[in-house]
Design a protein around this motif. Sequence first.
Motif, PDB file in Angstrom:
ATOM      1  N   LYS A 164      75.671  67.016  69.915  1.00 55.78           N
ATOM      2  CA  LYS A 164      74.905  66.924  68.662  1.00 55.78           C
ATOM      3  C   LYS A 164      75.489  65.826  67.779  1.00 55.78           C
ATOM      4  CE  LYS A 164      72.745  71.378  68.212  1.00 55.78           C
ATOM      5  NZ  LYS A 164      72.500  72.512  67.389  1.00 55.78           N
ATOM      6  N   ARG A 165      74.590  65.123  67.122  1.00 57.03           N
ATOM      7  CA  ARG A 165      74.988  64.000  66.268  1.00 57.03           C
ATOM      8  C   ARG A 165      74.351  64.145  64.878  1.00 57.03           C
ATOM      9  NH1 ARG A 165      78.708  60.592  68.917  1.00 57.03           N
ATOM     10  NH2 ARG A 165      78.444  61.055  71.106  1.00 57.03           N
ATOM     11  N   LYS A 174      81.928  70.240  63.544  1.00 51.58           N
ATOM     12  CA  LYS A 174      81.993  71.704  63.433  1.00 51.58           C
ATOM     13  C   LYS A 174      82.161  72.330  64.828  1.00 51.58           C
ATOM     14  CE  LYS A 174      78.819  75.434  62.264  1.00 51.58           C
ATOM     15  NZ  LYS A 174      77.498  75.731  61.753  1.00 51.58           N
ATOM     16  N   TYR A 175      81.310  71.940  65.769  1.00 50.39           N
ATOM     17  CA  TYR A 175      81.341  72.530  67.111  1.00 50.39           C
ATOM     18  C   TYR A 175      82.587  72.116  67.884  1.00 50.39           C
ATOM     19  CZ  TYR A 175      76.491  73.412  65.934  1.00 50.39           C
ATOM     20  OH  TYR A 175      75.349  73.829  65.303  1.00 50.39           O
ATOM     21  N   ARG A 176      83.037  70.894  67.670  1.00 50.86           N
ATOM     22  CA  ARG A 176      84.232  70.417  68.371  1.00 50.86           C
ATOM     23  C   ARG A 176      85.467  71.168  67.896  1.00 50.86           C
ATOM     24  NH1 ARG A 176      83.634  64.783  70.697  1.00 50.86           N
ATOM     25  NH2 ARG A 176      81.387  64.629  70.931  1.00 50.86           N
TER      26      ARG A 176
END
Length: 189
Positions: A164-165, A174-176
């Motif tokens: 996602k970008r 956030k996800y990383r």
Amino acid sequence: MKKSEMGQDKNRKDSRFKRPESMTSKNKMRMGGKGLSLEAFANAKSKTDYNPALIKKKREFYKNAKYVSKYKKLKKHENFPNNPSFPDIEPPKDEIEPVGDREVNHERKKKKKDSARSLNEVYERKRKELEKARNEKEAIIQEMKERKEQSQSQRKALREKMLKRTRSGQPVMKYRIEHMLEKIQGSRS
């Protein structure tokens, strides 16, 4: 080039293409000596032993011999004498079973039936064991497929999150960060 140099080159050329003596002697040994003379070779080639009639006779002879040997084996297997003068011998009348021996025959037949039943039982038992093993194998394969599908779906979801970008093309952190946190917590436990 000078004439003297040309002569030297010619000698070199001959020495390159000339076979060493050991190689020719090895070839002679391999071929079985010096070989045939020209006359012997011509005479050997001119004699032909090709006769289709003789070849056909030989083939027929061997075919008949094969049939005879098969017949003798069959007769021997049936406990008949090998003498072809007695092709179909019936047992003498003295050897025919008297009426009183019917009980013995009945017992023999009963044993055969019992053995057939036991064979059927053995066959059924074996078939059930094979079927059970096959079912267990299928269950294991099904379980492995389910695990594989589950892990693939988890990887797919994680990949989507990681790719996602933002509008400007930067990765969503956030996800990383969540992923790194999960890894750290997993390594602690």
